[in-house]
Structures are given as structure tokens and as C-alpha cells.
Design a protein around this motif. Structure first.
Motif, mmCIF file in Angstrom:
data_model
loop_
_atom_site.group_PDB
_atom_site.id
_atom_site.type_symbol
_atom_site.label_atom_id
_atom_site.label_comp_id
_atom_site.label_asym_id
_atom_site.label_seq_id
_atom_site.Cartn_x
_atom_site.Cartn_y
_atom_site.Cartn_z
ATOM 1 N N GLN A 168 29.265 9.142 36.647
ATOM 2 C CA GLN A 168 28.759 9.615 35.361
ATOM 3 C C GLN A 168 29.919 9.754 34.372
ATOM 4 O O GLN A 168 30.946 10.351 34.707
ATOM 5 C CB GLN A 168 28.073 10.977 35.509
ATOM 6 C CG GLN A 168 26.851 10.968 36.385
ATOM 7 C CD GLN A 168 25.709 10.215 35.736
ATOM 8 O OE1 GLN A 168 25.546 10.226 34.523
ATOM 9 N NE2 GLN A 168 24.923 9.536 36.551
ATOM 10 N N PRO A 169 29.770 9.241 33.150
ATOM 11 C CA PRO A 169 30.833 9.414 32.151
ATOM 12 C C PRO A 169 31.044 10.892 31.817
ATOM 13 O O PRO A 169 30.081 11.649 31.710
ATOM 14 C CB PRO A 169 30.312 8.664 30.932
ATOM 15 C CG PRO A 169 29.251 7.759 31.448
ATOM 16 C CD PRO A 169 28.670 8.430 32.655
ATOM 17 N N GLU A 170 32.294 11.281 31.683
ATOM 18 C CA GLU A 170 32.615 12.673 31.389
ATOM 19 C C GLU A 170 32.594 12.917 29.883
ATOM 20 O O GLU A 170 33.557 12.644 29.175
ATOM 21 C CB GLU A 170 33.982 13.052 31.960
ATOM 22 C CG GLU A 170 34.271 14.529 31.798
ATOM 23 C CD GLU A 170 35.678 14.875 32.200
ATOM 24 O OE1 GLU A 170 35.841 15.543 33.234
ATOM 25 O OE2 GLU A 170 36.615 14.481 31.468
ATOM 26 N N THR A 171 31.482 13.416 29.391
ATOM 27 C CA THR A 171 31.313 13.768 27.980
ATOM 28 C C THR A 171 31.415 15.282 27.846
ATOM 29 O O THR A 171 31.495 16.005 28.848
ATOM 30 C CB THR A 171 29.934 13.312 27.484
ATOM 31 O OG1 THR A 171 28.928 14.024 28.239
ATOM 32 C CG2 THR A 171 29.741 11.809 27.638
ATOM 33 N N VAL A 172 31.359 15.769 26.615
ATOM 34 C CA VAL A 172 31.367 17.211 26.375
ATOM 35 C C VAL A 172 30.180 17.862 27.097
ATOM 36 O O VAL A 172 30.350 18.850 27.815
ATOM 37 C CB VAL A 172 31.323 17.530 24.860
ATOM 38 C CG1 VAL A 172 31.128 19.019 24.622
ATOM 39 C CG2 VAL A 172 32.583 17.025 24.169
ATOM 40 N N MET A 206 31.901 32.124 25.796
ATOM 41 C CA MET A 206 32.811 32.477 26.886
ATOM 42 C C MET A 206 32.540 31.594 28.104
ATOM 43 O O MET A 206 33.481 31.123 28.762
ATOM 44 C CB MET A 206 32.639 33.957 27.256
ATOM 45 C CG MET A 206 33.565 34.435 28.361
ATOM 46 S SD MET A 206 35.295 34.592 27.885
ATOM 47 C CE MET A 206 35.240 36.006 26.807
ATOM 48 N N ALA A 207 31.281 31.340 28.390
ATOM 49 C CA ALA A 207 30.923 30.489 29.527
ATOM 50 C C ALA A 207 31.439 29.069 29.317
ATOM 51 O O ALA A 207 32.005 28.467 30.238
ATOM 52 C CB ALA A 207 29.408 30.492 29.723
ATOM 53 N N LEU A 233 34.075 27.223 31.775
ATOM 54 C CA LEU A 233 33.725 25.935 32.385
ATOM 55 C C LEU A 233 34.781 24.884 32.031
ATOM 56 O O LEU A 233 35.209 24.103 32.882
ATOM 57 C CB LEU A 233 32.336 25.478 31.929
ATOM 58 C CG LEU A 233 31.152 26.201 32.570
ATOM 59 C CD1 LEU A 233 29.885 25.959 31.765
ATOM 60 C CD2 LEU A 233 30.972 25.770 34.018
ATOM 61 N N TRP A 234 35.199 24.865 30.777
ATOM 62 C CA TRP A 234 36.237 23.925 30.342
ATOM 63 C C TRP A 234 37.560 24.216 31.052
ATOM 64 O O TRP A 234 38.236 23.318 31.543
ATOM 65 C CB TRP A 234 36.419 23.988 28.829
ATOM 66 C CG TRP A 234 37.606 23.227 28.349
ATOM 67 C CD1 TRP A 234 38.775 23.739 27.872
ATOM 68 C CD2 TRP A 234 37.765 21.808 28.314
ATOM 69 N NE1 TRP A 234 39.642 22.735 27.540
ATOM 70 C CE2 TRP A 234 39.044 21.531 27.806
ATOM 71 C CE3 TRP A 234 36.942 20.744 28.667
ATOM 72 C CZ2 TRP A 234 39.527 20.240 27.636
ATOM 73 C CZ3 TRP A 234 37.428 19.454 28.501
ATOM 74 C CH2 TRP A 234 38.695 19.212 27.999
ATOM 75 N N LYS A 235 37.929 25.478 31.101
ATOM 76 C CA LYS A 235 39.183 25.865 31.734
ATOM 77 C C LYS A 235 39.173 25.485 33.218
ATOM 78 O O LYS A 235 40.171 24.997 33.749
ATOM 79 C CB LYS A 235 39.387 27.374 31.560
ATOM 80 C CG LYS A 235 40.725 27.862 32.011
ATOM 81 C CD LYS A 235 40.890 29.326 31.675
ATOM 82 C CE LYS A 235 42.201 29.833 32.218
ATOM 83 N NZ LYS A 235 42.357 31.259 32.028
#
Length: 148
Positions: A47-51, A108-109, A113-115
Motif C-alpha cells: 500500500q502506498p504510504e500517504t498521509v 495529539m493522536a 501516530l506520526w511520531k
């Protein structure tokens, strides 16, 4: 814009702004700029990694959100397109079951998740939090920011 009034640290507001613009360094964006070998998600092979893949649609994020978003709202939450997804969540007047305002909690979530994703990218899967641990971390940190 509502982002700049969110009850979260400035770095989280900046991440949300960049995410809405599609400017965070996903593998899709990095591959377009020749900074990554593959545009694929680090967790969801194929799966392509999008935002949205990182923040909502990846199996890891899906596990997380499915435990927080009320069942009757999950269809809309998981099917909204990119900009609508952010707009709906950032303009919400709702609170979590523990009384935390939803836009702050949502932001915050997304940050955590990004971190967690960037930790995996730079330090490997063994350095990341498990989905239940991340869920606990988000609950604790959101409550602290909401109360301050």
C-alpha cells in the motif's frame, strides 16, 4: 484557521497544518522527490504510504481509531476524503468519553501516530510502541494538555 487555536503544543499544530497540505514526508512524497526507494507503507506492504495511510488507514492506525471512534461514527470517520477528514475532526464540538475536547485529542493522536511511524522508519520496528501502548500514551498526554 482553527488549527492555530488547538489546545496542543505548537509542533503538533504545525504537523496538522502540514498534513492537511499533504506536505509531511510520507514515502509517496519522498519517492517523488527521489528521497526514498519505495513509496510503500512501512507497515502495510503493498500500500502506498500517504498521509491518510499513516494517520488513519494503516492497520496500526485502524486498530487505534476503531477503539476511540464511536461505532455509529466509524463509517464516516473511515470513509471521509483527506481534507474532509481533517475538517470534520478539527471542527468537532464533541469530547472523548474522558471529557477531552475531540479536536485536541485528534491532533495529539495524529502527532503520536506520526511520531511512532518516524521512530519505526529511523530506529526500526523494535523501537516503536505497540498499538495498545500508543493508545494509553495518547490518552495520558491528551488529558494533561486538556487540563492545562
Amino acid at each position: 484557521m482553527v488549527i492555530w487555536g488547538l489546545p496542543v503544543p505548537e509542533r503538533i499544530r504545525c504537523l496538522i497544518w502540514l498534513a492537511i497540505q499533504g506536505k509531511i514526508a510520507t514515502n509517496v512524497l519522498r519517492a517523488q522527490r527521489k528521497g526514498a526507494d519505495s513509496p510503500m507503507c512501512l507497515r502495510c506492504t503493498g500500500q502506498p504510504e500517504t498521509v491518510l495511510r499513516i494517520l488513519r488507514d494503516c492497520a496500526f492506525a485502524l486498530f487505534f481509531w476503531s477503539r476511540l471512534v464511536p461505532q455509529q461514527k466509524q463509517h464516516d470517520f473511515f470513509s471521509a476524503p483527506h481534507e474532509s477528514w481533517f475538517r470534520i475532526n478539527l471542527l468537532s464540538k464533541e469530547t472523548t468519553s474522558s471529557g477531552i475536547n475531540w479536536p485536541g485529542f485528534f491532533s495529539m493522536a495524529c502527532w503520536l501516530l506520526w511520531k511512532n511511524r518516524t521512530t519505526m522508519a529511523f530506529k526500526g520496528p523494535s523501537a516503536t510502541l505497540t498499538a495498545p501502548s500508543l493508545l494509553h500514551s495518547i490518552m495520558v498526554k491528551s488529558k494533561l494538555w486538556n487540563d492545562s
